[in-house]
Design a protein around this motif. Structure first.
Motif, short mmCIF file in Angstrom:
data_model
loop_
_atom_site.label_atom_id
_atom_site.label_comp_id
_atom_site.label_asym_id
_atom_site.label_seq_id
_atom_site.Cartn_x
_atom_site.Cartn_y
_atom_site.Cartn_z
N HIS A 13 0.84 -1.20 0.00
CA HIS A 13 0.00 0.00 0.00
C HIS A 13 0.87 1.25 0.00
N SER A 17 0.83 4.06 -2.98
CA SER A 17 0.21 5.33 -2.65
C SER A 17 1.21 6.48 -2.58
N SER A 21 4.83 6.11 -7.10
CA SER A 21 3.96 5.01 -7.49
C SER A 21 3.84 4.88 -9.00
N ALA A 114 -1.22 11.95 -6.46
CA ALA A 114 -2.22 11.58 -5.45
C ALA A 114 -3.08 12.77 -5.02
N PRO A 118 -6.42 10.28 -4.97
CA PRO A 118 -5.74 9.45 -3.97
C PRO A 118 -5.95 7.97 -4.23
N PHE A 119 -4.97 7.19 -3.84
CA PHE A 119 -4.99 5.74 -4.05
C PHE A 119 -6.11 5.11 -3.23
#
Length: 257
Positions: A13, A17, A21, A114, A118-119
């Motif tokens: 993660h 994120s 990325s 992001a 956002p992720f």
């Protein structure tokens, strides 16, 4: 779920994120020998999504690659052939050079991606102890020369000297590694979840090297390749030998699942 698996999922993660990325990739541009213009203008070989019309030039001369900004001194760049590539930064943008069998390409990244989107995170199958499999690590004699395609259709020759052999529900299965290193063994595989619960082009699995003729394949650590997150990756595809004839409901599910 073990703490080790929780830590691995948390690391995944954080990786996806963060500012570096795969989700922040903005382009992949193949270079030509000689001068390659970089900037936001349409006549640039490496097109930036913002910034100056002409930021500088990538100069590819034989084995050497250098960056000549319009403002500043030239510097030599390293590709990802032997490790971490050199990065060129401009405000929120960054680019670096990848080497794919002698072809060079610039990958452009927006490190502020992001802030726009956002992720959303990853989905996983429930942890399952039965998918942590101890396989036989058998020598291939002679070694197998295998042509491995990537998502762009190019082929890479891989020399395979071992195979992992195991049984699932009475089915004899072999997996061929894409690479065997001092610290890890890397596999690319498909199974009956591919294109349904998991990414259609298959998944990756990295495991520790074999010990005493045994190798532990923990499919709870199976994960999506970069091309599941961006069209600007050049992921290897699983060879037909690694198309498993059953579902592997373990590890990462496809993005958005």
């Amino acid at each position: 779920m073990s703490q080790e698996l929780k830590d691995w999922q948390a690391q995944r993660h954080a990786e996806l994120s963060g500012p570096d990325s795969w989700l922040g990739m903005q382009g992949l541009f193949w270079l030509e020998p000689g001068e390659n213009r970089v900037g936001s203008s349409e006549n640039c070989r490496v097109q930036l999504p913002s910034g100056p019309a002409h930021l500088g030039d990538l100069i590819w001369a034989g084995e050497l690659l250098s960056w000549q900004p319009l403002a500043g001194s030239a510097r030599e760049l390293q590709t990802d052939r032997s490790g971490q590539p050199s990065a060129v930064d401009h405000e929120n943008l960054s680019f670096f050079i990848v080497d794919r069998e002698g072809r060079l390409a610039a990958r452009v990244r927006d490190r502020d991606w992001a802030a726009r989107q956002p992720f959303a995170g990853l989905s996983y199958f429930p942890a399952a102890a039965e998918w942590a499999i101890e396989a036989e690590w058998q020598v291939l004699a002679p070694p197998l020369s295998m042509e491995v395609p990537n998502v762009t259709g190019e082929l890479k020759t891989v020399l395979v000297s071992h195979k992992a052999v195991f049984n699932v529900a009475g089915q004899y299965v072999e997996l061929l590694p894409m690479s065997v290193g001092e610290h890890e063994v890397f596999f690319v595989f498909r199974d009956r979840t591919s294109g349904k619960e998991t990414y259609g082009a298959g998944r990756f699995l990295k495991v520790l090297p074999a010990v005493d003729g045994k190798i532990r394949l923990d499919f709870n650590h199976a994960y999506n390749p970069p091309c599941a997150f961006t069209p600007f990756a050049t992921c290897p595809l699983p060879p037909p030998e690694n198309w498993l004839p059953f579902a592997v409901p373990a590890g990462e599910m496809k993005p958005g699942a």
